[in-house]
Design a protein around this motif. Structure first.
Motif, mmCIF file in Angstrom:
data_model
loop_
_atom_site.group_PDB
_atom_site.id
_atom_site.type_symbol
_atom_site.label_atom_id
_atom_site.label_comp_id
_atom_site.label_asym_id
_atom_site.label_seq_id
_atom_site.Cartn_x
_atom_site.Cartn_y
_atom_site.Cartn_z
ATOM 1 N N HIS A 294 -101.192 -24.550 -49.986
ATOM 2 C CA HIS A 294 -101.249 -24.609 -51.455
ATOM 3 C C HIS A 294 -101.339 -23.203 -52.044
ATOM 4 N N LEU A 295 -102.159 -22.336 -51.434
ATOM 5 C CA LEU A 295 -102.263 -20.957 -51.905
ATOM 6 C C LEU A 295 -100.926 -20.229 -51.788
ATOM 7 N N ALA A 296 -100.270 -20.426 -50.656
ATOM 8 C CA ALA A 296 -98.994 -19.749 -50.441
ATOM 9 C C ALA A 296 -97.938 -20.213 -51.435
ATOM 10 N N GLY A 297 -98.068 -21.438 -51.920
ATOM 11 C CA GLY A 297 -97.071 -21.986 -52.842
ATOM 12 C C GLY A 297 -97.281 -21.619 -54.293
ATOM 13 N N ILE A 298 -98.396 -20.955 -54.600
ATOM 14 C CA ILE A 298 -98.644 -20.551 -55.988
ATOM 15 C C ILE A 298 -97.789 -19.330 -56.316
ATOM 16 N N ASP A 299 -96.944 -19.456 -57.328
ATOM 17 C CA ASP A 299 -96.093 -18.342 -57.739
ATOM 18 C C ASP A 299 -96.100 -18.206 -59.258
ATOM 19 N N ALA A 300 -95.288 -17.290 -59.751
ATOM 20 C CA ALA A 300 -95.252 -17.040 -61.198
ATOM 21 C C ALA A 300 -94.842 -18.282 -61.964
ATOM 22 N N ALA A 301 -93.937 -19.068 -61.396
ATOM 23 C CA ALA A 301 -93.486 -20.282 -62.080
ATOM 24 C C ALA A 301 -94.616 -21.295 -62.210
ATOM 25 N N ALA A 302 -95.420 -21.424 -61.142
ATOM 26 C CA ALA A 302 -96.546 -22.362 -61.185
ATOM 27 C C ALA A 302 -97.576 -21.930 -62.220
ATOM 28 N N ILE A 303 -97.829 -20.619 -62.301
ATOM 29 C CA ILE A 303 -98.779 -20.107 -63.290
ATOM 30 C C ILE A 303 -98.243 -20.339 -64.702
#
Length: 693
Positions: free
Chosen positions: A68-77
């Motif tokens: 889940h941490l690795a999948g957090i990116d600018a788009a998710a934010i």
């Protein structure tokens, strides 16, 4: 999202991000983290780019959290930001949004959902409280989660899901406010610690330059010598040294580090010299050390704070006993619920920890770093304070006042050669000699062989096959057996009256004496007088200098008791003797030779300009060099102890009153819960205010 695992315990992770979290992204990051069902709790330290996570114990939970941490990116934010509705001012937690969500969704369900669906949702929401209570019971604990689960369960037993839902809302609001209060205090502490300055010796070819450690970059080389800090993580590429790693590992004994070994920020070289290749910049490593300090404050609780928390845990079973008695005597589920809705544990623990975090934050802003509340308590109860002289009562920059040449040498030759030896070491007296030679324009080309530093004694080397020594009278005359005639003794005593003499001998013959004076620091007599007024009945000075010099400094400082001609082991033995007599001892020093006594004392205080070894061993470090900080520390310590004891009494009175009112039917269980949480937050916020220092 790029991250590194900083440390890990079962069910807990702390990860270091690639950089700080912008204030505008903070709310969104919390929302994205909360989207993972495996993450039970997250705490973001935005300025230092660190995230602490608590995850559940389900199989594979750790791997899913990392994915889940690795999948957090600018788009998710960016997507999470759209759900925030409005941009709020930077804060430790997304407090207002969290409270608005809790209250808004509660009343929306209550007003717009059909009664059966609203009841079903309430039962579903109960699972968090129920599982937490069952987990505590499975571990053999009767604690606050069990109390909460039982109190809500009674509402379901009464077939009153509305009351159960309101109770859960109040508990969630109280938890959110408490977490915000704690997070704000931790953030204030971290922000204060971030301002502490550090320097490093950057190696550029054949020369060294002192630079701010914040400017270091990966691949650069730094030199670290006896008494100096390791301010970054790196690898030893040349040399060998004994490194004290107590700040990171708790191990008091230094370990050998040589070519190929890793060294870490927050450690210090006790002996030797190494060249270190920087692996990570100072910002990353320093922040890691700061977060470690914040997280480890729980390991350094005062006896008062620990006693409050132990009592808080012990009271919970009595809450159940009281609820049982109420149930048997009144046959009222409402009054039984009231007995379970108010607990002492949260208030006692939270008010105590907030008071400590506030004191640590204010102390860092005031110029001293304290490693835990136990040191505040020891400082408040201390009755004896022991000072080293050089660099503590006197300035860290002694001055050469007299150069006396003997046996055919002239004054310039004595000073030139002394500077040639002393330039290798960071001791204040060594710097004074080097500075005096530079002021006279004396160049001191190296002609000697490898230099040996003998802690608290002096320096030994060789010149054209002859042994050369420079240091104290004890070292040169007694240890090195250099003979001094009576005429020379009289001359030296006359010419260096009131000064600290430094003896230079070549091949067993005394060639010169350098008289060094220690200017007393500004405000020392006033600070010592104030410490006496604050209850430190004995003020003692210990020094390796001779009796005459010690007497002169003691008289000017207002110290009536002093001991001269001491070695490091003598200082240690003196502190040991004081403790054996029942004294509560504060030791203040700045050098490698003070480290054993600093470690032994009830409170060890290192001066900020002192050696890294002293600062790592000490419990408290003054970032400045003025004794007025110790006066402020004493007052703040007494204030913290008063605040802890006062909070204990207030929590007991307020919560006992709420229990009585709830059991007596004067207020509802929900109102008692609301007042209980409100009083806890109010007391915590008051304890978070500044201390008078």
């Amino acid at each position: 999202m790029k991250y590194q695992i900083a440390n890990e315990l079962p069910g807990r992770l702390r990860v270091k991000l690639a950089g700080p979290v912008p204030p505008a992204d903070l709310d969104a990051l919390y929302r994205v983290l909360g989207a993972s069902p495996d993450i039970a709790k997250s705490t973001v330290y935005p300025r230092i780019g660190s995230v602490a996570l608590v995850y559940n114990a389900a199989p594979g939970a750790r791997a899913r959290v990392l994915d889940h941490l690795a999948g957090i990116d600018a788009a998710a934010i960016a997507k999470a930001k759209q759900g925030c509705g409005l941009e709020l001012a930077p804060r430790s937690h997304s407090l207002l949004m969290d409270l608005a969500s809790l209250v808004g969704f509660h009343f929306m369900r209550r007003w717009f959902l059909p009664a059966p669906l609203a009841a079903a949702w309430t039962v579903f929401s109960y699972r968090k409280f129920l599982f937490a209570g069952l987990k505590s019971l499975a571990a053999g604990r009767l604690d606050v989660p069990v109390l909460d689960a039982a109190a809500i369960g009674i509402s379901f037993a009464k077939r009153d899901p509305r009351t159960a839902g309101l109770t859960m809302l109040l508990l969630n609001v109280g938890e959110t406010l408490e977490e915000y209060t704690r997070s704000r205090s931790e953030g204030a502490l971290i922000n204060a610690l971030l301002d502490l300055p550090e320097n490093a010796q950057l190696v550029e070819g054949d020369t060294e330059v002192q630079v701010p450690s914040s400017t270091l970059r990966q691949g650069q080389l730094i030199a670290v010598r006896t008494g100096m800090p390791v301010c970054v993580d790196g690898t030893v590429v040349r040399g060998c040294a004994m490194v004290n790693q107590a700040a990171l590992t708790g191990e008091p004994l230094a370990v050998e580090r040589t070519v190929g070994d890793d060294v870490f920020a927050g450690t210090a070289v006790e002996d030797g010299e190494i060249i270190v290749e920087v692996k990570a910049n100072e910002g990353q490593t320093k922040l890691r050390t700061i977060v470690n300090l914040v997280e480890q404050t729980e390991s350094y609780k005062s006896q008062t704070q620990s006693r409050m928390e132990r009592l808080a845990d012990r009271i919970v079973p009595w809450n159940f006993l009281l609820a049982g008695i109420v149930a048997l005597t009144t046959r009222s589920l409402v009054k039984t619920s009231a007995a379970l809705m108010v607990d002492y544990s949260c208030a006692l623990k939270l008010t105590g920890s907030i008071a400590v975090l506030s004191a640590m934050s204010q102390s860092a802003q005031a110029g001293f770093t304290v490693k835990g509340s136990q040191h505040f308590e020891s400082m408040a109860h201390a009755d004896v304070i022991v000072f080293d002289k050089t660099g503590t009562l006197t300035e860290a920059a002694p001055q050469v006042a007299r150069v006396l040449s003997l046996d055919g040498w002239d004054d310039d030759e004595v000073l030139r050669f002394a500077a040639c030896l002393e330039e290798h070491f960071p001791h204040p007296v060594a710097r004074a000699v080097v500075r005096a030679a530079a002021d006279k324009g004396l160049e001191h080309r190296e002609r000697h062989a490898e230099v040996e530093y003998i802690v608290a004694h002096g320096i030994a080397s060789s010149l054209d096959g002859k042994r050369v020594v420079i240091g104290s009278e004890h070292f040169v005359v007694e240890d090195e057996r250099v003979e001094i005639s009576e005429a020379q003794k009289e001359l030296i005593a006359r010419e260096t009256e009131g000064l600290s003499p430094l003896y230079l001998a070549v091949d067993g013959k005394l060639m010169g004496v350098i008289g060094v004076q220690d200017p007393l620091k500004a405000g020392v007599p006033e600070a010592i007088a104030e410490l006496r007024r604050l209850g430190l009945s004995r003020v003692i000075m210990l020094t390796g200098d001779n009796e005459r010099t010690a007497a002169r400094i003691a008289a000017r400082a207002g110290v009536s008791e002093f001991h001269a001609n001491l070695l490091p082991e003598d200082k240690y033995a003196f502190v040991e003797k004081l403790k054996a007599e029942g004294a509560h001892v504060v030791m203040v020093g700045d050098g490698v030779n003070d480290a054993p006594a600093l470690a032994l004392a009830d409170v060890g205080i290192a001066m900020g300009q002192g050696t890294a070894v002293a600062k790592e061993v000490a419990d408290i470090t003054l970032t400045g060099g003025q004794l007025g900080s110790i006066v402020a520390l004493r007052r703040m310590s007494e204030g913290l102890m008063g605040r802890l004891n006062g909070s204990f009494k207030e929590v007991m009175v307020i919560n006992s009153t709420l229990l009585a009112a709830g059991i007596g039917g004067i207020i509802s269980p929900q109102m008692s819960s609301l007042l209980h949480n409100a009083s806890t937050v109010a007391l915590s916020m008051r304890n978070g205010k500044r201390y008078d220092a």
